[in-house]
Design an enzyme around this catalytic site. Structure first.
Site, PDB file in Angstrom:
ATOM      1  CB  SER A   7      -5.405  -1.620   3.369  1.00 44.46           C
ATOM      2  OG  SER A   7      -6.315  -1.690   4.446  1.00 44.46           O
ATOM      3  CG  HIS A  32      -7.957  -3.000   0.140  1.00 46.59           C
ATOM      4  ND1 HIS A  32      -8.447  -3.922  -0.755  1.00 46.59           N
ATOM      5  CD2 HIS A  32      -8.005  -3.608   1.353  1.00 46.59           C
ATOM      6  CE1 HIS A  32      -8.770  -5.039  -0.109  1.00 46.59           C
ATOM      7  NE2 HIS A  32      -8.524  -4.865   1.177  1.00 46.59           N
ATOM      8  CG  ASP A  34      -9.420  -3.983   4.655  1.00 47.64           C
ATOM      9  OD1 ASP A  34      -9.656  -4.931   3.886  1.00 47.64           O
ATOM     10  OD2 ASP A  34      -8.299  -3.458   4.760  1.00 47.64           O
ATOM     11  CG  MET A  36     -12.947  -6.044   9.268  1.00 44.13           C
ATOM     12  SD  MET A  36     -11.542  -6.135  10.379  1.00 44.13           S
ATOM     13  CE  MET A  36     -10.216  -5.829   9.217  1.00 44.13           C
ATOM     14  CG  HIS A  65     -11.478  -7.290   1.686  1.00 44.64           C
ATOM     15  ND1 HIS A  65     -10.282  -7.529   2.339  1.00 44.64           N
ATOM     16  CD2 HIS A  65     -12.125  -8.490   1.635  1.00 44.64           C
ATOM     17  CE1 HIS A  65     -10.218  -8.815   2.669  1.00 44.64           C
ATOM     18  NE2 HIS A  65     -11.313  -9.406   2.265  1.00 44.64           N
ATOM     19  CG  MET A  67     -12.775  -9.300   5.489  1.00 41.48           C
ATOM     20  SD  MET A  67     -11.262  -8.608   6.186  1.00 41.48           S
ATOM     21  CE  MET A  67     -11.444  -6.904   5.684  1.00 41.48           C
ATOM     22  CG  MET A 138      -8.037 -13.102   2.521  1.00 46.37           C
ATOM     23  SD  MET A 138      -7.872 -11.305   2.543  1.00 46.37           S
ATOM     24  CE  MET A 138      -6.998 -11.018   4.085  1.00 46.37           C
ATOM     25  CG  ASP A 176      -5.896  -7.784   1.821  1.00 48.53           C
ATOM     26  OD1 ASP A 176      -5.023  -7.150   2.436  1.00 48.53           O
ATOM     27  OD2 ASP A 176      -7.119  -7.652   2.035  1.00 48.53           O
TER      28      ASP A 176
HETATM   29  C1  DX5 Z   1      -6.864  -7.713   6.768  1.00 54.86           C
HETATM   30  C2  DX5 Z   1      -7.229  -6.721   5.691  1.00 54.86           C
HETATM   31  C3  DX5 Z   1      -6.082  -6.112   4.996  1.00 54.86           C
HETATM   32  C4  DX5 Z   1      -5.141  -5.314   5.879  1.00 54.86           C
HETATM   33  C5  DX5 Z   1      -3.764  -5.564   5.345  1.00 54.86           C
HETATM   34  O1  DX5 Z   1      -7.968  -8.417   7.142  1.00 54.86           O
HETATM   35  O2  DX5 Z   1      -8.041  -7.338   4.708  1.00 54.86           O
HETATM   36  O3  DX5 Z   1      -6.491  -5.337   3.871  1.00 54.86           O
HETATM   37  O4  DX5 Z   1      -5.379  -3.946   5.902  1.00 54.86           O
HETATM   38  O5  DX5 Z   1      -2.842  -5.002   6.209  1.00 54.86           O
HETATM   39  P1  DX5 Z   1      -1.295  -5.290   6.094  1.00 54.86           P
HETATM   40  O6  DX5 Z   1      -0.865  -4.835   4.721  1.00 54.86           O
HETATM   41  O7  DX5 Z   1      -0.728  -4.471   7.196  1.00 54.86           O
HETATM   42  O8  DX5 Z   1      -1.098  -6.765   6.264  1.00 54.86           O
HETATM   43 ZN    ZN Z   2      -8.463  -6.221   2.811  1.00 58.27          ZN
END
Ligand code: DX5
Ligand code: ZN
Length: 219
Positions: A7, A32, A34, A36, A65, A67, A138, A176
């Site tokens: 990620s 990956h 992310d 948000m 991903h 969010m 998750m 994840d």
């Molecule tokens: C959290 C993200 C993850 C995050 C995971 O909301 O969706 O993808 O980057 O990070 P680690 O591997 O550090 O838990």
């Molecule tokens: Zn993620």
């Protein structure tokens, strides 16, 4: 063999190209990404312009991903920006809009994904199982990297694995949050096929070695 999806949330964004090179050279399978919105989760990250730049830079499989609330508003733009897979949250909208978003992604020739927060039961994915190519479990509360893996999510993975196998569905299972070599082996044993890892990969001195460890190839 499980796929490893680092990620970029944990990458150094001032050197994003080099960071992507390092995980590509480390034989990562997917990247990956992310996204948000500060509403669905209490944090903000990157979005469409960064994805467009990453798409121009690499041919790696981009696992996006989202969010964000009401993702149906944006899935088309993320597909156009270069996502190979767009994963939305089941909690982010109504059943009707969630289904519409998953179908939109597929109609644009991309893979669709459905993510479940830790508090969401495994069977929340069932109404969408025909419309999704991947289910993301998750194993931390979404919003931040560097949190601890919630091992109480392993039975959820097990139920989903069993259901997908019973129905003979090709849908992938992804995990994840809090993935490290120990939790990676637990998740893989419970049936996960794609493991997202942010901080564990990006803080490693030797990322290639770490990715191999996450895949279970090395001790
Ligand atoms: C959290 C993200 C993850 C995050 C995971 O909301 O969706 O993808 O980057 O990070 P680690 O591997 O550090 O838990
Ligand atoms: Zn993620």
């Amino acid at each position: 063999m499980v796929k490893i999806a680092p990620s970029i949330l944990s990458a150094d964004f001032t050197r994003l190209g080099e960071e992507i090179d390092s995980i590509r050279e480390g034989n990562a399978d997917w990247l990956h990404f992310d996204v948000m919105d500060g509403l669905f989760v209490p944090n903000l990250s990157v979005g469409i312009p960064v994805l467009e730049s990453v798409r121009k830079y690499t041919d790696m499989f981009l696992d996006v991903h989202l969010m964000i609330r009401e993702p149906v508003r944006y899935v088309e733009r993320f597909c156009q920006a270069g996502a190979d897979l767009v994963c939305i949250h089941v909690e982010a909208d109504t059943e009707e809009s969630t289904r519409a978003a998953l179908r939109k992604v597929r109609s644009l020739g991309k893979k669709s994904g459905l993510a479940l927060k830790p508090g969401t039961a495994w069977d929340a994915a069932l109404p969408f199982i025909e419309d999704t190519d991947l289910i993301l479990v998750m194993t931390v509360e979404p919003g931040f990297g560097g949190q601890k893996f919630m091992s109480e999510m392993l039975p959820k993975l097990g139920f989903l694995r069993q259901t997908l196998d019973e129905f003979g569905l090709e849908c992938l299972l992804e995990v994840d949050g809090g993935v490290n070599p120990l939790t990676a082996s637990l998740a893989a044993a419970a049936g996960a096929q794609v493991l997202v890892a942010g901080s564990d990969v990006f803080k490693a001195q030797d990322r290639k070695e770490r990715i191999a460890q996450l895949r279970g190839e090395k001790q």
